[in-house]
Design a protein around this motif. Structure first.
Motif, short mmCIF file in Angstrom:
data_model
loop_
_atom_site.label_atom_id
_atom_site.label_comp_id
_atom_site.label_asym_id
_atom_site.label_seq_id
_atom_site.Cartn_x
_atom_site.Cartn_y
_atom_site.Cartn_z
N MET A 1 0.82 -1.21 0.00
CA MET A 1 0.00 0.00 0.00
C MET A 1 0.86 1.26 0.00
N ALA A 2 2.09 1.18 0.49
CA ALA A 2 2.95 2.36 0.50
C ALA A 2 3.19 2.85 -0.92
N PHE A 3 3.33 1.94 -1.84
CA PHE A 3 3.55 2.30 -3.24
C PHE A 3 2.36 3.06 -3.79
N PHE A 4 1.15 2.56 -3.54
CA PHE A 4 -0.04 3.22 -4.06
C PHE A 4 -0.31 4.54 -3.34
N SER A 5 0.13 4.65 -2.10
CA SER A 5 -0.01 5.92 -1.39
C SER A 5 0.82 7.00 -2.06
N LYS A 6 2.01 6.64 -2.52
CA LYS A 6 2.83 7.59 -3.25
C LYS A 6 2.16 8.01 -4.56
N LEU A 7 1.59 7.03 -5.26
CA LEU A 7 0.96 7.35 -6.52
C LEU A 7 -0.27 8.23 -6.33
N SER A 8 -1.00 8.03 -5.24
CA SER A 8 -2.25 8.76 -5.02
C SER A 8 -2.03 10.26 -4.84
N ARG A 9 -0.82 10.68 -4.53
CA ARG A 9 -0.55 12.10 -4.39
C ARG A 9 -0.53 12.80 -5.75
N PHE A 10 -0.32 12.04 -6.82
CA PHE A 10 -0.22 12.64 -8.14
C PHE A 10 -1.22 12.07 -9.14
N VAL A 11 -1.78 10.91 -8.84
CA VAL A 11 -2.72 10.26 -9.74
C VAL A 11 -4.04 10.02 -9.02
N ASP A 12 -5.15 10.48 -9.62
CA ASP A 12 -6.47 10.22 -9.05
C ASP A 12 -6.80 8.74 -9.23
N LEU A 13 -6.90 8.02 -8.12
CA LEU A 13 -7.16 6.59 -8.20
C LEU A 13 -8.63 6.29 -8.00
N LYS A 14 -9.15 5.41 -8.84
CA LYS A 14 -10.55 5.02 -8.75
C LYS A 14 -10.69 3.65 -8.11
N ASN A 15 -9.98 2.69 -8.60
CA ASN A 15 -10.03 1.32 -8.08
C ASN A 15 -8.62 0.80 -7.88
N ILE A 64 5.22 6.86 -12.85
CA ILE A 64 4.80 5.56 -12.32
C ILE A 64 5.96 4.57 -12.34
N ILE A 65 6.67 4.49 -13.46
CA ILE A 65 7.79 3.56 -13.55
C ILE A 65 8.90 3.97 -12.60
N GLY A 66 9.14 5.27 -12.47
CA GLY A 66 10.17 5.74 -11.56
C GLY A 66 9.87 5.41 -10.11
N GLU A 67 8.62 5.58 -9.69
CA GLU A 67 8.22 5.23 -8.33
C GLU A 67 8.31 3.72 -8.10
N PHE A 68 7.96 2.96 -9.13
CA PHE A 68 8.10 1.49 -9.03
C PHE A 68 9.55 1.11 -8.82
N GLN A 69 10.46 1.76 -9.55
CA GLN A 69 11.88 1.47 -9.41
C GLN A 69 12.38 1.81 -8.01
N LYS A 70 11.96 2.96 -7.46
CA LYS A 70 12.40 3.36 -6.13
C LYS A 70 11.89 2.41 -5.06
N GLU A 71 10.64 1.96 -5.21
CA GLU A 71 10.01 1.15 -4.17
C GLU A 71 10.52 -0.29 -4.17
N PHE A 72 10.74 -0.87 -5.36
CA PHE A 72 11.02 -2.31 -5.43
C PHE A 72 12.43 -2.63 -5.93
N SER A 73 13.16 -1.66 -6.41
CA SER A 73 14.55 -1.84 -6.86
C SER A 73 14.72 -3.05 -7.79
N PRO A 74 14.04 -3.10 -8.91
CA PRO A 74 14.21 -4.22 -9.84
C PRO A 74 15.63 -4.22 -10.41
N SER A 75 16.14 -5.41 -10.68
CA SER A 75 17.52 -5.54 -11.15
C SER A 75 17.64 -5.46 -12.66
N TYR A 76 16.74 -6.14 -13.37
CA TYR A 76 16.87 -6.25 -14.82
C TYR A 76 15.53 -6.00 -15.51
#
Length: 219
Positions: A1-15, A64-76
Motif C-alpha cells: 500500500m505504501a507504493f499506491f499511497s505515493k501514486l495517489s498524491r499525483f494520480v487520481d485513483l478510482k479502483n 509511475i515507472i520511476g516510483e516502481f523502481q524506487k520502491e522495489f529496486s528491480p535488477s533487470y
C-alpha cells in the motif's frame, strides 16, 4: 500500500486491486482511462490518448515507472515494448483504399471471392536489423555509399478497415525490445522513450507509406 499511497498524491485513483497474481489500479478524473497492472514478473501500463497530448502521458508513465523502481529496486528489464493504436480518416471506404490504393488489387479480383468483406487489412512484421559496411565483401575497402543502420526493436503493424466506421482506418503497432538490460535510471527513461518510438513510427513511416501508395495509384 505504501507504493499506491505515493501514486495517489499525483494520480487520481478510482479502483485498487491487491489480489494475486497482480496489483492493479484504475485512474479517475483527468486520469480516466489510465490502467496499470504490476505482476511478479512484468508490469503493464495503458491509457487512452485523447484528449491529452502524448507528452502528458509520457510524464505520467515516467512517474509511475520511476516510483516502481524506487520502491522495489528491480535488477533487470528482460524485455519491454510499447503499443499504439489510432484511427486514421480516409477519403471514402477504407476497404477500397487498402485494396486499390495500397495493395493494388483490381475490383474483379476482390469480387471473385464471392462474399462481402467486412474488414480488409494488412499486417507487417519487421524484425530487429543491423546494416553495416561489410569489409570482407568489398575486399577490405569500406563502401562509402552503404548506410550504417541499427535497430534494436521489432515491430508488428496492423492496418485494417474499422468495422464500426468504414471511412476509418485502424492502425496498431506493437514494438518490442528483447535485449535484457540492467534497470537503471537511464533505463527507466529508455522505457518511456519506447512510446515515442512507436507513435513516431506511425506518424513518420506508416502514414507517409499509406499516403505515398495512394498518390502513386492516382497519378
Amino acid at each position: 500500500m505504501a507504493f499506491f499511497s505515493k501514486l495517489s498524491r499525483f494520480v487520481d485513483l478510482k479502483n485498487i486491486g491487491l489480489e494475486q497474481p497482480s496489483w492493479t489500479f484504475d485512474g479517475s478524473g483527468n486520469y480516466d482511462g489510465l490502467k496499470a497492472a504490476f505482476g511478479a514478473t512484468n508490469l503493464s501500463i495503458s491509457f487512452n490518448r485523447p484528449p491529452n497530448a502524448q507528452d502528458w502521458h509520457e510524464e505520467r508513465l515516467r512517474f509511475i515507472i520511476g516510483e516502481f523502481q524506487k520502491e522495489f529496486s528491480p535488477s533487470y528489464v528482460v524485455d519491454c515494448g510499447a503499443m499504439v493504436r489510432t484511427l486514421l480518416s480516409v477519403n471514402g471506404d477504407a476497404r477500397e483504399f487498402l485494396a486499390h490504393h495500397v495493395m493494388h488489387l483490381a475490383p474483379q479480383r476482390i469480387n471473385s471471392i464471392g462474399r462481402p468483406i467486412h474488414i480488409l487489412g494488412i499486417r507487417l512484421m519487421m524484425p530487429p536489423f543491423e546494416l553495416v559496411r561489410d569489409s570482407e565483401e568489398t575486399g577490405g575497402a569500406a563502401d562509402a555509399t552503404s548506410p550504417i543502420a541499427r535497430e534494436e526493436w521489432e515491430a508488428d503493424v496492423r492496418m485494417e478497415s474499422w468495422l464500426a466506421d468504414p471511412s476509418k482506418l485502424w492502425v496498431e503497432i506493437k514494438t518490442t525490445w528483447q535485449k535484457p538490460m540492467p534497470w537503471t535510471n537511464e533505463q527507466t527513461g529508455a522505457i518511456v522513450d519506447h512510446l515515442r518510438v512507436a507513435s513516431g513510427f506511425v506518424t513518420d513511416k506508416i502514414v507517409p507509406f499509406l499516403r505515398d501508395q495512394s498518390a502513386e495509384t492516382e497519378t
